[in-house]
Design an enzyme around this catalytic site. Sequence first.
Site: not given
Length: 691
Positions: A77-78, A299, A364, A487-488
Amino acid sequence: MGDTAQGGSGDQPTATQQTGRRNDAHAFFAEGAPIKDTKAPDVDIAQMWTQHKFDDKLVNPSNRRKLEVIIVGTGLAGASAAATMGEAGYNVKTFFYQDSARRAHSIAAQGGINAAKNYNDDGDSTYRLFYDTVKGGDYRSRETNVYRLAEVSTNIIDQCVAQGVPFAREYGGYLDNRSFGGVQVARTFYAAGQTGQQLLIGAYQAMERQVAKGTVKEFKRHEMLEVIIKDGRARGIITRDMVTGAIDTHLADVVVLATGGYGNVFFLSTNAMGCNVTATWRAHKKGAYFGNPCYTQIHPTCIPVSGDHQSKLTLMSESLRNDGRIWVPKNAADCDKDPRDIPEEARDYYLERIYPAFGNLVPRDIASRQAKNMCDEGRGVGPLVDEVDENGEKRQMRRGVYLDFTAAMERMGEAAVKEKYGNLFDMYARITGEDPYKTPMRIYPAVHYTMGGLWVDYDLETSITGLYCTGEANFSDHGANRLGASSLMQCLADGYFVLPNTIRNYLAEGPFEKVDENDPAVVEARRSVEERIEKFLSINGTRTVDSFHKELGRIMWEYCGMERSEAGLTKAIGLIRELKKEFWSNVRVLGAADTLNQSLEKAGRVADFIELGELMCIDALHRRESCGGHFRAESQTEDGEALRHDDEFAYVAAWEYGEDGLASEDAANTPVLHKEDLVYKFIELKQRSYK
């Protein structure tokens, strides 16, 4: 069996559940004014992002060169945000505590990244990805943000391919896809079992290109310890140079936090040991609301705990559930046997039995709870491990289930399995000393991801003007449970496509009045950091920082882990408050402030984790329903599934840091709850089912 509609009138709990819902959680918090996101345009959801980009103000290129942007964190993200904003011509400063931006924890992601490309022509679409994500989050996410995420997902793949990310390809050269939990289509793009690493290298190289051009400046081995608020706006940060110990002031026109999740509040998690909540917690204590802190993802596919010596746990990619089959013995008497000696008819492929439509690819949270249920029944596998029950009594349990590739190797051949999953199999063999090609892997759930984070609006702006938050550090996209490979997707969507568009609406107001380092707001922020460090070093108690962290982790896992209850959460709040008092009177931090001092670094992070842990338990206590990763024992269906209560809890819990406790580090804090109602216009609320 498909989804069934769920509403207030049809959602009538049993008498037992009614009793469980009448707790007095209000003793621990105050309720504030409701809030809502005002940034999303009031148009059809398919036109919303296009309309918003058009409505946003523009910043002309000459003005961009006059604007300063601080980005904290250089994970996906950054780094993607820094690369994009640097290329746009802004002056960007990036801060990270690692010795290289390439060591951000995004590198550890294994299985893949979702995108609604529909390359397989199997019925995927932007709307289906949107629907799957909202359903997977158990209808506790904001649908406007989620639709945008699904919409821009396809752009991410094109961007990364152009950067040279080596996605897996089919024989003909087309990009390959596989499935992840909670979906019935193949939309996950992957690079063997190291997708996060390859994506981060792409973002890192894009950022380094801007470093070479001079638009991005890196500050490695710097930890953010405070945010500077001037006239209600975020105008900079205070950092500590982790090598020299120097306390530095960095000023800017806008601040972006991209610092990841807070799973290490549990001590043992799949996160890197350095992952922490300090940046977002410092912002929270300055006024940024914290959204849904109790939503933690467990998870299901991790290497089981092996003893008290461990400092972290190891994730085995969810992609293994594509071809691996999960089972336990039908009879507890067989749990000691070599799994190869247990005949097929004596095996319980429990996910395939309970959820025939999705099987091993259930989300999950569901896979994790069922693994725990099997072990609680006495049918777990692997060595006996010591546990402490709610009464403080010791017991021994087997905490593991089998993940078996025997059928896959018979169907595909060992060579094909090795080609798809070889690096994961090698990692398992190195850690456990067992050959997964010959005997099934043993797995068990572990803390992995946090869906909660700083509350943000459609623009990704927090409740502090000029303070933005991206990726896992914010709450916006995943509701009560994150689907695998999302997430990615969120990190790169936020960094490459969302933030660079929404932040210009704010920066168009600039150039802003310069802030001087002698300004009272700056001086006060720096002073608070210095005094806090002096406090850590002056206590000179008898307990190590790690001992406090481990104790906090045990409390959180036992009472705010895979299953929560009113009694357990109430007890946990009391235990955490006692732990906090002892921490500030008995912690021992060795060394000095003006040098490399990892004990000092840990002390600051654990102090923040303790406060966060208390808020997580309060949030979990107040939410008297089960949804996604938040499972309340008092709120479940007859067959043990999560039971939501949309009539009461269809809202985001946005917590404001209370006034009590600001004057003293060991004082009790009374957080203030602000509710953002979740209004679904494009998806019908239903009881989630994967059967």
